[in-house]
Design a protein around this motif. Sequence first.
Motif, short mmCIF file in Angstrom:
data_model
loop_
_atom_site.label_atom_id
_atom_site.label_comp_id
_atom_site.label_asym_id
_atom_site.label_seq_id
_atom_site.Cartn_x
_atom_site.Cartn_y
_atom_site.Cartn_z
N GLY A 138 -11.89 12.13 55.33
CA GLY A 138 -12.52 11.27 54.32
C GLY A 138 -11.84 11.31 52.97
O GLY A 138 -11.26 10.30 52.53
N PRO A 139 -11.83 12.46 52.31
CA PRO A 139 -11.23 12.54 50.98
C PRO A 139 -9.74 12.22 51.00
O PRO A 139 -9.21 11.63 50.06
N SER A 140 -9.06 12.58 52.11
CA SER A 140 -7.62 12.33 52.19
C SER A 140 -7.32 10.84 52.19
O SER A 140 -6.40 10.37 51.51
N VAL A 141 -8.11 10.09 52.96
CA VAL A 141 -7.90 8.64 53.04
C VAL A 141 -8.13 8.01 51.67
O VAL A 141 -7.32 7.21 51.19
N VAL A 142 -9.20 8.41 51.01
CA VAL A 142 -9.51 7.90 49.68
C VAL A 142 -8.32 8.17 48.75
O VAL A 142 -7.85 7.29 48.03
N ASN A 143 -7.81 9.39 48.85
CA ASN A 143 -6.72 9.79 47.97
C ASN A 143 -5.45 9.00 48.23
O ASN A 143 -4.79 8.54 47.30
N VAL A 144 -5.12 8.81 49.51
CA VAL A 144 -3.89 8.06 49.85
C VAL A 144 -3.99 6.63 49.32
O VAL A 144 -3.07 6.11 48.71
N MET A 145 -5.17 6.03 49.52
CA MET A 145 -5.33 4.64 49.09
C MET A 145 -5.20 4.48 47.58
O MET A 145 -4.75 3.46 47.10
N LEU A 146 -5.62 5.50 46.86
CA LEU A 146 -5.57 5.40 45.41
C LEU A 146 -4.25 5.88 44.83
O LEU A 146 -3.95 5.61 43.67
N THR A 147 -3.44 6.56 45.66
CA THR A 147 -2.16 7.07 45.17
C THR A 147 -1.10 5.98 45.12
O THR A 147 -0.35 5.87 44.15
N PHE A 148 -1.06 5.14 46.14
CA PHE A 148 0.04 4.17 46.22
C PHE A 148 0.11 3.19 45.05
O PHE A 148 1.20 2.92 44.55
N PRO A 149 -1.03 2.69 44.56
CA PRO A 149 -0.92 1.79 43.40
C PRO A 149 -0.46 2.51 42.14
O PRO A 149 -0.10 1.87 41.15
N HIS A 208 8.90 13.20 43.57
CA HIS A 208 7.89 14.26 43.65
C HIS A 208 6.58 13.85 42.97
O HIS A 208 5.50 14.05 43.53
N SER A 209 6.68 13.26 41.79
CA SER A 209 5.46 13.06 40.99
C SER A 209 4.73 11.75 41.27
O SER A 209 3.53 11.66 41.06
N ALA A 210 5.46 10.74 41.74
CA ALA A 210 4.80 9.45 41.93
C ALA A 210 3.93 9.44 43.17
O ALA A 210 2.83 8.88 43.17
N ILE A 211 4.39 10.05 44.24
CA ILE A 211 3.67 9.99 45.51
C ILE A 211 3.18 11.36 45.95
O ILE A 211 1.98 11.59 46.13
N PHE A 212 4.12 12.29 46.11
CA PHE A 212 3.76 13.57 46.76
C PHE A 212 2.74 14.38 45.98
O PHE A 212 1.78 14.91 46.55
N LEU A 213 2.93 14.49 44.68
CA LEU A 213 2.06 15.35 43.90
C LEU A 213 0.60 14.90 43.93
O LEU A 213 -0.29 15.71 44.21
N PRO A 214 0.33 13.61 43.68
CA PRO A 214 -1.09 13.18 43.78
C PRO A 214 -1.66 13.37 45.18
O PRO A 214 -2.81 13.77 45.34
N LEU A 215 -0.81 13.10 46.21
CA LEU A 215 -1.29 13.29 47.58
C LEU A 215 -1.63 14.75 47.84
O LEU A 215 -2.63 15.09 48.48
N LEU A 216 -0.77 15.61 47.29
CA LEU A 216 -0.91 17.04 47.52
C LEU A 216 -2.24 17.58 46.98
O LEU A 216 -2.86 18.44 47.61
N PHE A 225 -2.73 0.66 31.11
CA PHE A 225 -3.59 1.20 32.18
C PHE A 225 -3.10 2.54 32.74
O PHE A 225 -3.89 3.33 33.24
N GLY A 226 -1.82 2.79 32.64
CA GLY A 226 -1.25 4.03 33.17
C GLY A 226 -2.01 5.28 32.74
O GLY A 226 -2.45 6.07 33.59
N PRO A 227 -2.20 5.46 31.42
CA PRO A 227 -2.87 6.68 30.98
C PRO A 227 -4.33 6.76 31.42
O PRO A 227 -4.92 7.84 31.40
N LEU A 228 -4.91 5.62 31.83
CA LEU A 228 -6.32 5.62 32.22
C LEU A 228 -6.51 5.93 33.71
O LEU A 228 -7.62 6.12 34.18
N TYR A 229 -5.40 5.96 34.45
CA TYR A 229 -5.49 6.09 35.90
C TYR A 229 -5.03 7.49 36.32
O TYR A 229 -3.83 7.79 36.27
N PRO A 230 -5.94 8.36 36.74
CA PRO A 230 -5.57 9.76 37.01
C PRO A 230 -4.44 9.91 38.02
O PRO A 230 -3.65 10.85 37.92
#
Lengths: 306, 247
Positions: free
Chosen positions: B167-178, B57-65, B188-193
């Motif tokens: 637009g914003p969705s694509v940006v978000n998906v690309m930044l969620t996977f890493p 839930h928290s690694a992928i779905f929540l940030p995407l959501l 770096f974890g705590p620095l990456y929203p």
Amino acid sequence: MGNQTYLLETNGLTKTYKGAKVVNGLSLQLEEGEIYGFLGPNGAGKTTTIRMLLGLIKPAKGRVTVFGKDLSKERITILKQIGSLVESPSYYPHLTGKDNLETLRKILQVPKSRIAEVLEMVRLTKMADRKVKEYSLGMKQRLGLAASLLGSPKLLILDEPTNGLDPAGMIYIRELIKQLPVKYGMTVLLSSHLLSEIDQVATKVGIIAKGEMIFQDQIDVLREKASRKLHVQMNDWETGQKVLSRHGIETARHDNWLTMPNQPDGKIAEIVKELVYSGLDIYRVSEEIASLEDIFLNLTKGEETL
Amino acid sequence: MMFSNVLKSEWLKLKHSKVVFIVLASPVLATIIGLFSTMHVPEHQWLGTITTMILAHSAIFLPLLTGVFAALICRHEHSGGSWKQVLTLPVSRLQIYFAKFIVILFLLTLTQTAFLIATWVAGTLKGFSDPFPFVNVLMSVGVGWLACLPLIALQLWLATMLTSFAGPSVVNVMLTFPAVIIANSPLFGPLYPWAHPLLGMTQALSYSLGGDAGFLDSAVTFYVVMISSLALFTVVGSVHFQRREWV
């Protein structure tokens, strides 16, 4: 200055995009109860001006005063009494016509019954419970008009309100707009690129070309500019010209036609008599009326050649 | 004009938008994943299943959501040309902006609540007999909610700035996977929203159980970054919204 209070007034309104002045020093005055026709070719700066009047964009220079208040300082107070329809209609396609108006009504805080009233005014009552994605362009436009009327505004600003309407719809909306000042005490500013649209509803006209106001006055003044001319065709124009100038009438020649300013009936009879007595053969006497459309074209064409 | 009226207006716009499917998507998927989870923690019957579900839930779905909610809430203003109508209403632009913000927070609350219920459903279906660790999951869900706030602020800014849904969705998906990889770095974890929901939910669960999931060197850094990025994105987003030209 300042003793005449306008409902809406702009002073030296200017908007610049990438160094080009889209609207340049525009001064527009609108009195209460008027229907102001804001006329100009596409791209002349009408929509940009309207967006500045509504505070959607900020002027580079100049001021907008509405209801005696400065728009840049009291935007929200002013907007309470303005209804608007800018360019294409705004709508939520997944909601019904009624719910679309309800999203606005919740903020405007007018009685619920007002929704049925405005839907009736634009003849959308039957479509009220249908989703807007099923509406035709004309219906969407009428819904936009209903939305602008929802808050019973003192001032209505309509950008090309008859866009997308079929001829019957156009006539109906035109009649509706005409009645607004009389029935509801509203003042209306409507823009159009068609003179015929403005001619049929407006009491005052402002013509904009290349971002500048090139004419602003009562529509009757514009109509007076529709000068009439008299043309007379004869066998010997040189003699004709001499005869007429003896009577104090200056003429211009084109082939064997003589053109002069229009004259009263008695005078025309006299002219013809004199020409015939001078032994000339008169072939034709005709009157030319320049249409408002010609005047509009001349006004805006003149601007282009500058 | 009352702010609550603006909120009600925003809420009405969600009617028929099928947002409920989006709200429930992640909890339902997490339940399925939880049912098939074979992770087993010796002293705690529930812990393996709940951890698996939290990770999914928290690694992928929540940030995407967060991005989907933000895009959804601005979608029709963009497509139906309604910004000009909304912004000529007699309310301040900031009220409009924050009404949208609050509606997104409400949708997030629904998702987190549904997730809480989902963990109970998954365990109950698996026949767990120990009492459901309600307080621990509630802690995790609550901190996860907080950890989403900076992302929401950022996504709302992007969604109001870029005039499209995609637009914003694509940006978000690309930044969620890493995020999953970056979350593993205590530095770096705590620095990456985008890693924050994962860090927040896992850490909160383990802390509440008296342990440490080990994702964070310092909880302080996490909270400082969270609060300051929330403040930054909120201020930049709302100021931009207020000042921009609505052409």
